[in-house]
Every structure is written in C-alpha cells, then in structure tokens.
Scaffold this active site. Structure first.
Site, PDB file in Angstrom:
ATOM      1  N   ILE A  34     -31.895  56.104 -32.396  1.00 17.52           N
ATOM      2  CA  ILE A  34     -33.037  55.969 -33.303  1.00 17.52           C
ATOM      3  C   ILE A  34     -32.897  56.880 -34.536  1.00 17.52           C
ATOM      4  O   ILE A  34     -33.514  56.623 -35.573  1.00 17.52           O
ATOM      5  CB  ILE A  34     -34.351  56.282 -32.537  1.00 17.52           C
ATOM      6  CG1 ILE A  34     -35.535  55.622 -33.192  1.00 17.52           C
ATOM      7  CG2 ILE A  34     -34.575  57.776 -32.372  1.00 17.52           C
ATOM      8  CD1 ILE A  34     -36.793  55.581 -32.316  1.00 17.52           C
ATOM      9  N   HIS A 106     -26.391  60.101 -20.876  1.00 13.31           N
ATOM     10  CA  HIS A 106     -26.012  59.207 -21.974  1.00 13.31           C
ATOM     11  C   HIS A 106     -24.769  59.731 -22.654  1.00 13.31           C
ATOM     12  O   HIS A 106     -24.576  60.932 -22.752  1.00 13.31           O
ATOM     13  CB  HIS A 106     -27.142  59.048 -22.996  1.00 13.31           C
ATOM     14  CG  HIS A 106     -27.709  60.337 -23.504  1.00 13.31           C
ATOM     15  ND1 HIS A 106     -28.569  61.104 -22.752  1.00 13.31           N
ATOM     16  CD2 HIS A 106     -27.538  61.000 -24.667  1.00 13.31           C
ATOM     17  CE1 HIS A 106     -28.925  62.180 -23.441  1.00 13.31           C
ATOM     18  NE2 HIS A 106     -28.295  62.159 -24.607  1.00 13.31           N
ATOM     19  N   HIS A 108     -22.979  59.463 -26.378  1.00 14.87           N
ATOM     20  CA  HIS A 108     -23.104  59.058 -27.768  1.00 14.87           C
ATOM     21  C   HIS A 108     -21.770  58.451 -28.192  1.00 14.87           C
ATOM     22  O   HIS A 108     -20.712  58.934 -27.796  1.00 14.87           O
ATOM     23  CB  HIS A 108     -23.350  60.269 -28.672  1.00 14.87           C
ATOM     24  CG  HIS A 108     -24.608  61.028 -28.385  1.00 14.87           C
ATOM     25  ND1 HIS A 108     -25.726  60.921 -29.174  1.00 14.87           N
ATOM     26  CD2 HIS A 108     -24.910  61.930 -27.417  1.00 14.87           C
ATOM     27  CE1 HIS A 108     -26.668  61.742 -28.703  1.00 14.87           C
ATOM     28  NE2 HIS A 108     -26.203  62.349 -27.636  1.00 14.87           N
TER      29      HIS A 108
HETATM   30  P1  AMP Z   1     -29.184  64.388 -26.591  1.00 14.36           P
HETATM   31  O1  AMP Z   1     -29.530  65.518 -27.514  1.00 14.36           O
HETATM   32  O2  AMP Z   1     -27.727  64.314 -26.296  1.00 14.36           O
HETATM   33  O3  AMP Z   1     -30.058  64.364 -25.375  1.00 14.36           O
HETATM   34  O4  AMP Z   1     -29.465  63.075 -27.427  1.00 14.36           O
HETATM   35  C1  AMP Z   1     -30.628  62.305 -27.327  1.00 14.36           C
HETATM   36  C2  AMP Z   1     -30.532  61.227 -28.372  1.00 14.36           C
HETATM   37  O5  AMP Z   1     -31.509  60.253 -28.084  1.00 14.36           O
HETATM   38  C3  AMP Z   1     -30.776  61.710 -29.810  1.00 14.36           C
HETATM   39  O6  AMP Z   1     -29.637  61.404 -30.603  1.00 14.36           O
HETATM   40  C4  AMP Z   1     -32.017  60.912 -30.238  1.00 14.36           C
HETATM   41  O7  AMP Z   1     -31.989  60.535 -31.589  1.00 14.36           O
HETATM   42  C5  AMP Z   1     -31.949  59.714 -29.304  1.00 14.36           C
HETATM   43  N1  AMP Z   1     -33.233  59.040 -29.052  1.00 14.36           N
HETATM   44  C6  AMP Z   1     -34.402  59.609 -28.696  1.00 14.36           C
HETATM   45  N2  AMP Z   1     -35.349  58.669 -28.523  1.00 14.36           N
HETATM   46  C7  AMP Z   1     -34.756  57.476 -28.765  1.00 14.36           C
HETATM   47  C8  AMP Z   1     -35.192  56.123 -28.744  1.00 14.36           C
HETATM   48  N3  AMP Z   1     -36.467  55.786 -28.435  1.00 14.36           N
HETATM   49  N4  AMP Z   1     -34.305  55.150 -29.036  1.00 14.36           N
HETATM   50  C9  AMP Z   1     -33.044  55.456 -29.341  1.00 14.36           C
HETATM   51  N5  AMP Z   1     -32.549  56.713 -29.378  1.00 14.36           N
HETATM   52  C10 AMP Z   1     -33.396  57.709 -29.088  1.00 14.36           C
END
Ligand code: AMP
Length: 121
Positions: A34, A106, A108
């Site tokens: 997002i 997750h 990236h």
């Molecule tokens: P992390 O810091 O590795 O936990 O990354 C979490 C990621 O989730 C970040 O890059 C956010 O931008 C992404 N994120 C959070 N909420 C959403 C959402 N609703 N849809 C897509 N990505 C999201």
C-alpha cells in the site's frame, strides 16, 4: 509470540480489507504494498497463520514452505523483475530489531529500478 488474528494481513486474507491482488493459490496470497518504496513493491504472504519466518519454519508443513518460496519467485516473474529481467530484492523483516510492523509472515519484493543499499538506518 502468539499470532494476532486481527493483524492487517489476516484481515486481507479473510476478505475484510481489500488488496491489489497479484497472485493467489491454495497456500499463498500476493498483493501490492500500500505504501510502495520502489517502482515495484509487492508482498507475498502464506495463507497459514504464522507470525514470522522463524514461526513458519518451525511450525509449517514442508508443502507450505515449498509453495511459499516457489511463489516468491513466481510473483517476481509475473511482475517481470526476475533475474532474467533485471532482478529484484526479496526481504523479510523479523521482529523488533528486524523492523517488522505487521505480525504475519511476509516477504517484500522490490524491483523495477535499482533497489539500493542493502541496509539503511
Ligand atoms: P514490515 O515492516 O516488514 O512488517 O512491512 C509491512 C508492510 O505492509 C509495509 O511495507 C506496509 O506498507 C504494508 N502494508 C500495511 N498495510 C497494508 C495494506 N492494507 N495493504 C498492503 N500493504 C500494507
């Protein structure tokens, strides 16, 4: 750390929150981040409830693990950032020091341009 069923990715998996889907099969879901940090910034998550990579490796079935890592490479191909197409970075933040914000495993996928230094402050 116990799995929090109300984390944002759990809500996406349950269809309670929308996502820009890239790929899905019985084991994984992939969607666009997002808040993209690069031209291409995708996420790949397992459908099972795992907090992070350690939890996943300790508790997931071999099939889930295999399918998850295959999916990362498959999504890179779908996004046209595979090694043959310029390359990408696959990265997973784990825990507090790793900078993990969402407590559902997750990876990236960053690509579409030079991703830059491996670690920044
Ligand atoms: P992390 O810091 O590795 O936990 O990354 C979490 C990621 O989730 C970040 O890059 C956010 O931008 C992404 N994120 C959070 N909420 C959403 C959402 N609703 N849809 C897509 N990505 C999201």
């Amino acid at each position: 750390m116990a799995y929090d069923k109300n984390n944002i990715f759990a809500k996406i998996l349950r269809g309670e929150i929308p996502c820009k889907k890239i790929y899905e099969n019985d084991f994984v879901l992939s969607f666009h981040d997002i808040n993209p940090q690069k031209k291409i910034h995708a996420l790949v998550i397992p459908k099972g409830s795992y907090v992070n990579l350690d939890d996943f490796i300790q508790n997931a079935k071999e099939k889930e693990i295999t399918e998850f890592f295959k999916a990362i490479s498959h999504v890179a191909k779908l996004l046209e950032v595979s090694n043959a197409e310029g390359g990408y970075r696959a990265l997973s933040n784990i825990g507090k020091n790793g900078g993990q914000e969402v407590p559902h495993l997750h990876f990236h996928i960053f690509g579409g341009e030079k991703v830059g230094k491996m670690v920044s402050n």
